[in-house]
Design a protein around this motif. Sequence first.
Motif, PDB file in Angstrom:
ATOM      1  N   MET A  63      -5.007  45.895  26.398  1.00  0.00           N
ATOM      2  CA  MET A  63      -5.612  46.947  26.803  1.00  0.00           C
ATOM      3  C   MET A  63      -4.621  47.798  27.011  1.00  0.00           C
ATOM      4  N   GLY A  64      -4.243  49.537  26.572  1.00  0.00           N
ATOM      5  CA  GLY A  64      -3.305  49.619  26.595  1.00  0.00           C
ATOM      6  C   GLY A  64      -3.456  51.113  27.490  1.00  0.00           C
ATOM      7  N   LYS A  65      -2.880  52.329  27.058  1.00  0.00           N
ATOM      8  CA  LYS A  65      -2.114  53.882  28.618  1.00  0.00           C
ATOM      9  C   LYS A  65      -2.352  54.711  26.451  1.00  0.00           C
ATOM     10  N   VAL A  66      -2.473  55.652  26.270  1.00  0.00           N
ATOM     11  CA  VAL A  66      -2.197  56.537  25.124  1.00  0.00           C
ATOM     12  C   VAL A  66      -1.629  58.244  26.226  1.00  0.00           C
ATOM     13  N   LEU A  67      -0.776  58.709  25.489  1.00  0.00           N
ATOM     14  CA  LEU A  67      -0.622  60.173  26.275  1.00  0.00           C
ATOM     15  C   LEU A  67      -0.410  60.873  25.493  1.00  0.00           C
ATOM     16  N   VAL A  68      -1.436  61.555  24.936  1.00  0.00           N
ATOM     17  CA  VAL A  68      -2.128  62.264  23.593  1.00  0.00           C
ATOM     18  C   VAL A  68      -1.358  63.956  23.894  1.00  0.00           C
ATOM     19  N   ILE A  69      -0.775  64.570  23.514  1.00  0.00           N
ATOM     20  CA  ILE A  69       0.037  65.990  23.424  1.00  0.00           C
ATOM     21  C   ILE A  69      -0.611  66.547  22.344  1.00  0.00           C
ATOM     22  N   GLY A  70      -1.743  67.978  22.600  1.00  0.00           N
ATOM     23  CA  GLY A  70      -2.331  68.349  22.765  1.00  0.00           C
ATOM     24  C   GLY A  70      -3.225  68.262  22.843  1.00  0.00           C
ATOM     25  N   CYS A  71      -3.997  69.520  22.429  1.00  0.00           N
ATOM     26  CA  CYS A  71      -5.707  69.857  23.127  1.00  0.00           C
ATOM     27  C   CYS A  71      -6.245  70.649  21.956  1.00  0.00           C
ATOM     28  N   GLY A  72      -6.212  70.561  20.645  1.00  0.00           N
ATOM     29  CA  GLY A  72      -6.940  71.718  20.107  1.00  0.00           C
ATOM     30  C   GLY A  72      -7.895  70.977  19.039  1.00  0.00           C
ATOM     31  N   GLY A  73      -8.559  71.277  18.130  1.00  0.00           N
ATOM     32  CA  GLY A  73      -9.416  70.271  17.471  1.00  0.00           C
ATOM     33  C   GLY A  73      -8.983  69.110  17.062  1.00  0.00           C
ATOM     34  N   VAL A  74      -7.847  68.743  16.275  1.00  0.00           N
ATOM     35  CA  VAL A  74      -7.646  67.507  15.935  1.00  0.00           C
ATOM     36  C   VAL A  74      -7.643  66.116  16.863  1.00  0.00           C
ATOM     37  N   ALA A  75      -6.891  67.072  18.229  1.00  0.00           N
ATOM     38  CA  ALA A  75      -6.882  66.572  19.628  1.00  0.00           C
ATOM     39  C   ALA A  75      -8.196  65.737  20.021  1.00  0.00           C
ATOM     40  N   SER A  76      -8.968  66.693  20.210  1.00  0.00           N
ATOM     41  CA  SER A  76     -10.383  66.224  20.447  1.00  0.00           C
ATOM     42  C   SER A  76     -11.216  65.872  19.910  1.00  0.00           C
ATOM     43  N   VAL A  77     -10.554  65.205  18.770  1.00  0.00           N
ATOM     44  CA  VAL A  77     -11.681  64.530  17.955  1.00  0.00           C
ATOM     45  C   VAL A  77     -10.916  62.399  17.650  1.00  0.00           C
ATOM     46  N   ILE A  92      -6.687  55.770  14.881  1.00  0.00           N
ATOM     47  CA  ILE A  92      -6.066  54.428  14.336  1.00  0.00           C
ATOM     48  C   ILE A  92      -4.744  54.116  14.203  1.00  0.00           C
ATOM     49  N   GLY A  93      -3.522  55.258  13.883  1.00  0.00           N
ATOM     50  CA  GLY A  93      -2.022  54.440  14.226  1.00  0.00           C
ATOM     51  C   GLY A  93      -2.002  54.450  15.346  1.00  0.00           C
ATOM     52  N   ALA A  94      -2.626  55.302  16.511  1.00  0.00           N
ATOM     53  CA  ALA A  94      -2.107  54.794  17.333  1.00  0.00           C
ATOM     54  C   ALA A  94      -2.309  53.028  18.053  1.00  0.00           C
ATOM     55  N   MET A  95      -3.676  52.977  17.620  1.00  0.00           N
ATOM     56  CA  MET A  95      -3.898  51.498  18.423  1.00  0.00           C
ATOM     57  C   MET A  95      -2.949  50.438  16.943  1.00  0.00           C
ATOM     58  N   LEU A  96      -3.170  51.022  16.273  1.00  0.00           N
ATOM     59  CA  LEU A  96      -2.384  49.564  15.549  1.00  0.00           C
ATOM     60  C   LEU A  96      -0.632  49.506  15.882  1.00  0.00           C
ATOM     61  N   VAL A  97      -0.268  50.483  16.505  1.00  0.00           N
ATOM     62  CA  VAL A  97       1.522  50.962  17.030  1.00  0.00           C
ATOM     63  C   VAL A  97       0.840  49.867  18.234  1.00  0.00           C
ATOM     64  N   MET A  98       0.579  49.697  18.684  1.00  0.00           N
ATOM     65  CA  MET A  98       0.445  50.184  20.582  1.00  0.00           C
ATOM     66  C   MET A  98      -0.212  48.773  20.451  1.00  0.00           C
ATOM     67  N   ASN A  99      -1.891  48.012  20.071  1.00  0.00           N
ATOM     68  CA  ASN A  99      -1.775  46.553  19.812  1.00  0.00           C
ATOM     69  C   ASN A  99      -1.036  45.641  19.535  1.00  0.00           C
ATOM     70  N   GLY A 100       0.636  46.167  18.902  1.00  0.00           N
ATOM     71  CA  GLY A 100       1.461  45.448  17.652  1.00  0.00           C
ATOM     72  C   GLY A 100       1.854  45.389  16.355  1.00  0.00           C
ATOM     73  N   THR A 101       0.160  44.911  16.176  1.00  0.00           N
ATOM     74  CA  THR A 101      -0.696  45.478  14.274  1.00  0.00           C
ATOM     75  C   THR A 101       1.008  45.618  13.943  1.00  0.00           C
ATOM     76  N   TRP A 102       1.125  47.184  13.666  1.00  0.00           N
ATOM     77  CA  TRP A 102       2.219  48.488  13.363  1.00  0.00           C
ATOM     78  C   TRP A 102       3.514  48.408  13.873  1.00  0.00           C
ATOM     79  N   LYS A 103       3.753  47.590  14.823  1.00  0.00           N
ATOM     80  CA  LYS A 103       4.998  47.641  16.009  1.00  0.00           C
ATOM     81  C   LYS A 103       6.391  47.221  15.538  1.00  0.00           C
ATOM     82  N   LYS A 104       6.851  47.676  14.853  1.00  0.00           N
ATOM     83  CA  LYS A 104       8.906  47.264  14.777  1.00  0.00           C
ATOM     84  C   LYS A 104       9.532  48.368  14.793  1.00  0.00           C
ATOM     85  N   PRO A 105      11.048  48.055  15.572  1.00  0.00           N
ATOM     86  CA  PRO A 105      11.585  49.062  15.617  1.00  0.00           C
ATOM     87  C   PRO A 105      11.484  50.490  14.850  1.00  0.00           C
TER      88      PRO A 105
END
Length: 402
Positions: free
Chosen positions: A1-15, A355-368
């Motif tokens: 579990m973690g914390k995401v900072l979403v920058i933007g509040c338009g239509g895509v951000a809302s979804v 989904i992309g943010a989830m996979l980066v945050m949970n380490g599935t897709w995390k590499k420098p």
Amino acid sequence: MGKVLVIGCGGVASVAIHKCVQNHEVFNEICIASRTKSKCDKLKEVLEKQYGNVCKITTAQVDANSVEQLVTLMKEVKPDVVLNLALPYQDLTIMDACLECRVSYVDTANYEPEDTAKFEYKWQWEYRERFEKAGITALLGSGFDPGVTGVFSAYALKHEFDEINYIDILDCNAGDHGYPFATNFNPEINIREVSAKGSYWEDGRWVETEPMEIKRVYDFPEVGPKDMYLLHHEELESLGINIPGIKRIRFFMTFGESYLRHLKCLENVGMTSIEPIEFEGKQIVPLQFLKAVLPDPASLGPRTVGKTNIGCIFQGKKDGKDKTYYLYNVCDHQECYKEVGSQAISYTTGVPAMIGAMLVMNGTWKKPGVYNIEEFDPDPFMEALNKWGLPWQESHNPALVD
């Protein structure tokens, strides 16, 4: 579990934020930040009313053009990942702030200079070494196109082909909002994209075309025959490098006659120009003025009916034999609106962003480093698409685009 900072509040951000709240087992804290904090506060109220207090939601004001403000916010929020759903002009300032704060970064569209109608990855690819040294990940293009189309390509190469030689990306929006002319996402970005010259990748080089010069008709599953036109699109650039065996990649998008007729008229009178002009003693950009008088894309949800069909047709070889394969998603505008209050154009980009943010945050897709989406294992993303609202379909004998 973690914390995401979403920058933007338009239509895509809302979804995307709706989907983060639905996925609260992963995103237990969400900070929504935008230039206009009241928009963030309003969305927070909607989310808490719809879902209850399943996760902690906070809001903040930030100018995404200011690295200093972004750094201050990131140090205060301390997110595990930053999801950039602001304007493409602001990608680099947000990446700079992520570097300073050592926070991983995800976006949906590549950098575009505000004063030039040109978008390409070179500016963001130049950050590769700095992100590697900082030990953080930058995931570029986690929308639908770019985004899911890249994941589809990686999946097709992994499971269906030994080599892929041809890719046609087909983006069909058969939605009807009832207006004579409106854009389904940010008008400024949309019109710049459509009015630019087209191009496709063939034999290791770009072939340039005039705007809307190449037209085809395609019979889309669950939609029917639609006129589509060849455009330049950013994923062609990265797929041409990252998918081995490629001989040609093209991108087609559907447009109705009313849209094209209005757009041509606006171009002819100079309303799509990004060059400033003087009006009553002030400098204004015609395209920005046009954006102000057009319907807000976020307002189209309740009145848009019909479906989208976005996918990729692949041609290549498997076990020495020629093969064709079609991966696509069909999305219903009204079903999207019932679920998250947005039409399918925002939905098909916002879900993959989560989904992309989830996979980066949970380490599935995390590499420098800095990576395009097709450079990661596609399987967990494909599984998540089915789970979170964008189920994919496949055909092993599709009609080809000539």
